[in-house]
Enzyme design. Structure first.
Site, short mmCIF file in Angstrom:
data_model
loop_
_atom_site.label_atom_id
_atom_site.label_comp_id
_atom_site.label_asym_id
_atom_site.label_seq_id
_atom_site.Cartn_x
_atom_site.Cartn_y
_atom_site.Cartn_z
N SER A 141 -21.95 17.63 -18.87
CA SER A 141 -22.22 16.23 -18.54
C SER A 141 -23.54 16.08 -17.79
CB SER A 141 -21.09 15.66 -17.69
OG SER A 141 -19.88 15.72 -18.38
N1 SAH Z 1 -16.68 18.92 -17.27
C1 SAH Z 1 -17.74 19.33 -18.16
C2 SAH Z 1 -17.89 18.42 -19.33
C3 SAH Z 1 -17.26 19.01 -20.52
S1 SAH Z 1 -17.32 18.00 -21.98
C4 SAH Z 1 -19.01 19.52 -17.36
O1 SAH Z 1 -18.92 19.98 -16.26
O2 SAH Z 1 -20.09 19.25 -17.85
C5 SAH Z 1 -15.64 17.51 -22.11
C6 SAH Z 1 -14.64 18.59 -22.36
O3 SAH Z 1 -13.36 17.97 -22.48
C7 SAH Z 1 -14.84 19.40 -23.64
O4 SAH Z 1 -14.99 20.74 -23.32
C8 SAH Z 1 -13.56 19.15 -24.42
O5 SAH Z 1 -13.10 20.27 -25.14
C9 SAH Z 1 -12.59 18.78 -23.32
N2 SAH Z 1 -11.39 18.06 -23.73
C10 SAH Z 1 -11.24 17.05 -24.63
N3 SAH Z 1 -9.96 16.67 -24.72
C11 SAH Z 1 -9.27 17.46 -23.84
C12 SAH Z 1 -7.88 17.57 -23.48
N4 SAH Z 1 -6.94 16.80 -24.03
N5 SAH Z 1 -7.54 18.47 -22.55
C13 SAH Z 1 -8.46 19.27 -21.97
N6 SAH Z 1 -9.78 19.23 -22.28
C14 SAH Z 1 -10.18 18.33 -23.20
#
Ligand code: SAH
Length: 291
Positions: free
Chosen positions: A141
Site C-alpha cells: 500500500s
Molecule cells: N497490508 C499490505 C497491503 C497488501 S495488499 C501492505 O502492507 O502494503 C492486500 C492484501 O490483502 C493482498 O495480499 C491480498 O491477498 C489480501 N487479501 C485479500 N482478501 C483477503 C482475505 N479475505 N483475507 C486475507 N487477506 C486477503
C-alpha cells in the site's frame, strides 16, 4: 476457513537465535544482499533517537534492531541513497503535508524500512508515495494511505489489540506493531504469508502474529479488537469483523468495486455500529477463501 490455518507465533526468537549462531558477516566479500540491507537498516534504526520513535513510552517502543552487533565497516559505505534514512524522512514529511497529523503514526512510518518489504529491483522506489507490486497481482500500500488509515483507526487513543486483514508483504503490519501492544495480521495467499514472514524475520517484532487464512472470517480466537484495518476492498465490511470489534473499537476499510471509499465503522454497543464515509481510495479486492 482453511482448517490448516497456520499461525506464525512470534517472537521471532527461533529465527533470531539461529541467526545469532551463524556467522553472518563472513570475512569474504560478498555482493550486497537483501539480508545485509536488512541488517544495516536495522542497525541504523537502533540509532533513531527515542523521541522520534513511535510509542515513545519504553514499554511500547518497538524500534527495529537486530540483536547482533553490526561491524561498522559493513554498515557505512554501501548505503543506497535512494533508501537512506533521509529519503524515508522526506517521505514522512510528504505524508504529513498530505494531512496526516498523528505524530506517533508519522514516527512509526519513519521507523519502518519500507524498502525491505519489496523486491530489490523496486527498492529504489520504496520512498515515493505509491503502491507497488509485490507479486500475485497484489501491492504494497501507498505510505499515505497506510498512515491515514492507522491515524483514523487510532483516533489519538491507545491501541491494545489490532487486526489487519491482508498482510501482503508485511509492511503495514510492521507499522502497526509500533503503535499497538498486540498486532494480528491475516493473509489468504500462502506465498505472500511466507513472504511477509521472510521480510519480518530480520526485524524483531515480538508483538506481531501472522496468520494464513481467510481474513473475512476474522480471528475469533483473538477477538475483541480495539482496531481492525482492511487492506483490501470488499463490497461491504464482513459481519464477522464487525462482531469482533470491541465496543468503542474502530474499523477502517476500503469499500466498493471500481469506485471505492474509506469507511470508518465505530462499534457503539452490542448490536450498534456507526458508519462514516471518508475519502476515495483504490485497493486490491477482498476475496474469500485461501490460495
Ligand atoms: N497490508 C499490505 C497491503 C497488501 S495488499 C501492505 O502492507 O502494503 C492486500 C492484501 O490483502 C493482498 O495480499 C491480498 O491477498 C489480501 N487479501 C485479500 N482478501 C483477503 C482475505 N479475505 N483475507 C486475507 N487477506 C486477503
Amino acid at each position: 476457513m482453511n482448517d490448516k490455518q497456520r499461525s506464525f507465533p512470534l517472537p521471532l526468537s527461533s529465527v533470531v537465535d539461529k541467526a545469532k549462531k551463524s556467522p553472518v558477516f563472513a570475512p569474504v566479500a560478498t555482493p550486497q544482499t537483501a539480508t545485509q540491507n536488512a541488517a544495516q537498516s536495522a542497525a541504523r534504526l537502533a540509532s533513531v533517537p527515542a523521541s522520534a520513535r513511535p510509542g515513545a513510552t519504553p514499554s511500547k517502543s518497538h524500534a527495529y534492531a537486530l540483536d547482533r552487533a553490526q561491524p561498522v565497516a559493513a554498515a557505512a559505505p554501501r548505503q543506497n541513497p535512494l533508501v537512506s534514512d533521509a529519503v524515508r524522512r522526506a517521505m514522512v514529511q510528504r505524508v504529513a503535508r498530505q494531512g496526516v497529523k498523528d505524530a506517533l503514526v508519522l514516527g512509526a512510518l519513519e521507523t519502518v524500512p519500507r524498502h525491505l518489504f519489496m523486491e530489490e529491483a523496486l527498492a529504489s522506489q520504496a520512498y515515493i508515495d505509491a503502491s507497488l507490486p509485490i507479486g500475485h497481482h497484489q501491492t504494497i500500500s501507498q505510505p499515505y494511505i497506510v498512515a491515514r488509515m492507522i491515524e483514523v483507526m487510532r483516533n489519538g487513543g491507545e491501541l491494545r489489540r489490532v487486526l489487519e486483514i491482508g498482510t501482503g508483504c508485511g509492511y503495514q503490519a510492521a507499522v502497526l506493531s509500533c503503535l499497538a501492544q498486540e498486532v494480528y495480521s491475516i493473509e489468504r495467499i500462502k506465498s505472500l504469508h511466507e513472504l511477509a514472514k521472510a521480510n519480518l524475520r530480520p526485524l524483531r517484532v515480538p508483538n506481531l502474529r501472522l496468520h494464513y487464512g481467510d481474513g473475512m472470517l476474522g480471528l475469533p480466537q483473538a477477538a475483541p479488537f480495539d482496531g481492525i484495518i482492511l487492506a483490501a476492498a470488499g463490497l461491504e465490511v464482513p459481519q464477522a469483523l464487525l462482531d469482533q470489534l470491541a465496543i468503542g473499537g474502530r474499523l477502517v476499510a476500503p469499500v466498493g468495486a471500481r469506485a471505492q471509499h474509506l469507511e470508518l465503522v465505530t462499534r457503539l454497543g452490542k448490536a450498534e455500529w456507526r458508519r462514516d464515509t471518508l475519502e476515495d481510495c483504490h485497493f486490491v479486492p477482498l476475496r474469500p477463501g485461501t490460495v
